[in-house]
Every structure is written in structure tokens, then in C-alpha cells.
Design an enzyme around this catalytic site. Structure first.
Site, PDB file in Angstrom:
ATOM      1  N   ARG A 105      15.996  -8.429  34.345  1.00 35.32           N
ATOM      2  CA  ARG A 105      14.574  -8.733  34.442  1.00 35.32           C
ATOM      3  C   ARG A 105      13.948  -8.353  33.101  1.00 35.32           C
ATOM      4  NH1 ARG A 105      16.037  -6.052  39.213  1.00 35.32           N
ATOM      5  NH2 ARG A 105      15.831  -7.337  41.110  1.00 35.32           N
TER       6      ARG A 105
ATOM      7  N   LYS B 255      14.006  -2.630  39.716  1.00 31.71           N
ATOM      8  CA  LYS B 255      13.163  -2.978  40.853  1.00 31.71           C
ATOM      9  C   LYS B 255      13.612  -2.218  42.090  1.00 31.71           C
ATOM     10  CE  LYS B 255      11.273  -6.967  43.301  1.00 31.71           C
ATOM     11  NZ  LYS B 255      11.271  -8.454  43.422  1.00 31.71           N
TER      12      LYS B 255
ATOM     13  N   HIS C   6      12.553 -14.890  33.095  1.00 26.91           N
ATOM     14  CA  HIS C   6      13.148 -14.913  34.428  1.00 26.91           C
ATOM     15  C   HIS C   6      14.019 -16.150  34.634  1.00 26.91           C
ATOM     16  CE1 HIS C   6      13.152 -12.395  37.951  1.00 26.91           C
ATOM     17  NE2 HIS C   6      13.156 -13.463  38.730  1.00 26.91           N
TER      18      HIS C   6
ATOM     19  N   ARG D 268      17.318 -15.328  33.490  1.00 26.69           N
ATOM     20  CA  ARG D 268      18.031 -14.559  34.523  1.00 26.69           C
ATOM     21  C   ARG D 268      18.609 -15.496  35.583  1.00 26.69           C
ATOM     22  NH1 ARG D 268      18.118  -9.513  37.510  1.00 26.69           N
ATOM     23  NH2 ARG D 268      17.424  -9.768  39.673  1.00 26.69           N
TER      24      ARG D 268
ATOM     25  N   HIS E 267      20.170  -7.331  43.510  1.00 23.97           N
ATOM     26  CA  HIS E 267      19.530  -7.841  44.720  1.00 23.97           C
ATOM     27  C   HIS E 267      19.883  -6.952  45.909  1.00 23.97           C
ATOM     28  CE1 HIS E 267      19.145 -12.256  43.132  1.00 23.97           C
ATOM     29  NE2 HIS E 267      18.169 -11.476  42.731  1.00 23.97           N
TER      30      HIS E 267
ATOM     31  N   TYR F 107      21.358 -19.355  44.658  1.00 18.23           N
ATOM     32  CA  TYR F 107      21.951 -20.006  43.493  1.00 18.23           C
ATOM     33  C   TYR F 107      23.035 -21.011  43.890  1.00 18.23           C
ATOM     34  CZ  TYR F 107      19.314 -16.542  40.989  1.00 18.23           C
ATOM     35  OH  TYR F 107      18.275 -15.782  40.513  1.00 18.23           O
TER      36      TYR F 107
END
Length: 289
Positions: A133, A158, A223, A226, A249, A258
Site C-alpha cells: 500500500r 492496515k 493502489h 498493488r 489481506h 484477482y
């Protein structure tokens, strides 16, 4: 600062919410109160419903913004005012699903060629090569680059979680060239003052300028780099569970998006019509023999 705001901030700090989340929640609750000209303590379910309708119908805010406002009000009434029944029956609508945009290898190459500053190209290549990120990339420290284990340590990403992501040999070589030229001491990517790290806004501006110079039709943001990292790894055969860990994640469902983005994987998937045709040919050959 009102006593209610102070109490809400303290409640969020006790739950270890990030400073960014605290500011966002307080701002959302302040806007809610100003809309009615009353303290939230004097407002109930009908006021919340009216305000949410105002956001959707009049302001036409994005669903992500709507969800943030609802989360702010839920925290206030459940945790600070202890009146959770007020928000009990308020549900978040089914979100619109948008697939992330992804760059091809050629588009990534053209983009990087349009980034002329060595420092800016290095931080953007770091974000792409390791799936960071942008908030994580700008706050990298020299000690986070582990060349012995060939990993990059992400400190308090995050969700306030630490993780490791990959450090490619090519990126390590580029980072060594960058260190030799810039001589950072603590923060890896310094801002103009050489005391604080480079800002997110600066990197975003560089992306916009490079995208324009490269003549790319797609929007290019840190992003999207990413997203491209994850999609390119998936197309190269990397397991989804590994990509989940690299991206940080919490849920595999988030990473699984994805699989819907990869046109390479879709193109390699054979249609059942082809399988049916092959089966028919096999049956015909068996009958002839």
C-alpha cells in the site's frame, strides 16, 4: 471539544483504532450532528435514517462513504452512548461490485519509463515489486529491508498488523543504488526536508504526471500497482494463499477477486463446448473402430 466527543475518542483509543480511523469517525459524527443542529444524544433511529437517505439521495455519496458514516454512528451509539438498539435495525446495503483495474506488463514498463526522478521511480517500483500500500511504502525504514532473508518487513500495516512481503533481487539492487545516491539514515524515502518521509500526496501526483506522459488510457495510482502485483503473481502460478499473505489481506475472499481480474487465466480456461466437442470426437473414433 465537547465531553461526548472526548469520550468517543477515548473509547476508540481503548479499542486501539488507528488515528486515521478516529479522525474519520469523529468527523462523520460531527457532520451528522451539524445536519440537525443537535447533539447525537438527542437524536434517534428516525434521524439516522433521514440522514442516511440524505447522503444517498441528495449528496449521492459513494457506497464506501456511506458505509464509513454508518460504521461511525454504530460505534457512537453502541460503544459510547450504550444505546445500541438505535442502530440495531439499520443495515448496510449490498455494495456495488467493481473489479479493480490492472496494468499489463507493457503498460507497467511504459509507466516506469515516464517517471524521471530516480527516487520516485524507486518508491513506485518498490510498491509494485512487493505489493505495498502507498501508506506502507512511504513509511519504510532502512531497517525494514532484510537482504539476508530477502524480505521486506511491514510494520503496523492496515489493521495494525506486521507482516513480511517479498524482496526481489532486482529490487534489492535498485535499493542499494538508491541508498548510495540518497544516503538516507532512518526513513528510506525522504521528503524535501530530509527529516520526514515523502508524503502520499507527492507519490500520487507523480503517478498522475507519469500516466499522462506515458499516454496510458487507464488511471494509474499506487493502489493499481498493488492490484497489478497481485494479478501478475496469480498469472505466474503463485498460490492464492501466498498472495493473501503478501498483501496482508485478512480474508482469502478479498484476495480471490484477482481470479476475476486475470484475463490470462480466463483465456487459458477451456470452454465446456470444447470439451463436449472432444468427447464427441472420441466417441466417433470408438464407434468407427
Amino acid at each position: 471539544m465537547t465531553p461526548l466527543r472526548q469520550r468517543m475518542i477515548e473509547d476508540m483509543e481503548l479499542r486501539n483504532l488507528s488515528p486515521k480511523t478516529i479522525i474519520l469517525y469523529v468527523d462523520n459524527v460531527s457532520r451528522f450532528a451539524r445536519h440537525f443542529g443537535k447533539s447525537p444524544e438527542a437524536l434517534g433511529p428516525e434521524a439516522i435514517r433521514t440522514y442516511l437517505l440524505y447522503l444517498v439521495q441528495d449528496r449521492q455519496v459513494a457506497w464506501g462513504t456511506y458505509k464509513q458514516v454508518l460504521a461511525s454512528l454504530r460505534f457512537l451509539y453502541r460503544n459510547t452512548l450504550h444505546r445500541g438498539e438505535i442502530v440495531h435495525d439499520i443495515r448496510c446495503p449490498r455494495p456495488e461490485r467493481h473489479l479493480p483495474e490492472v496494468l499489463s506488463f507493457d503498460e507497467v514498463r511504459r509507466f516506469f519509463q515516464a517517471v524521471h526522478s530516480f527516487k520516485h521511480r524507486t518508491i513506485l517500483m518498490t510498491a509494485y515489486a512487493s505489493g505495498l500500500r502507498i501508506s506502507e511504502a512511504v513509511r519504510l525504514r532502512i531497517c525494514d529491508i532484510d537482504s539476508q532473508r530477502m524480505v521486506i518487513r511491514i510494520v503496523q500495516g492496515k489493521g495494525k498488523k506486521d507482516r513480511y512481503t517479498l524482496l526481489s533481487p532486482l529490487l534489492l539492487q535498485m535499493l542499494r543504488y538508491y541508498w548510495w545516491a540518497a544516503r538516507p539514515v532512518d526513513w528510506l524515502f525522504l521528503g524535501p526536508s530530509r527529516i520526514k518521509p515523502i508524503t502520499v500526496g507527492t507519490v500520487q501526483r507523480v503517478c498522475r504526471d507519469a500516466r499522462s506522459e506515458a499516454g496510458l488510457d487507464k488511471a494509474v495510482t499506487p493502489h493499481i500497482l498493488r492490484h497489478s502485483f497481485a494479478t501478475h503473481l496469480l498469472e505466474a502460478g503463485t498460490e492464492l494463499r501466498v498472495i493473501q499473505e503478501l498483501l496482508g489481506h485478512a480474508s482469502l475472499r478479498t484476495t480471490a477477486i484477482y481470479t476475476h481480474v486475470s484475463t490470462h487465466l480466463i483465456g487459458r480456461t477451456r470452454s465446456p463446448l470444447e470439451l463436449l466437442h472432444e468427447q464427441d470426437q472420441t466417441d466417433t473414433l470408438q464407434e468407427d473402430s
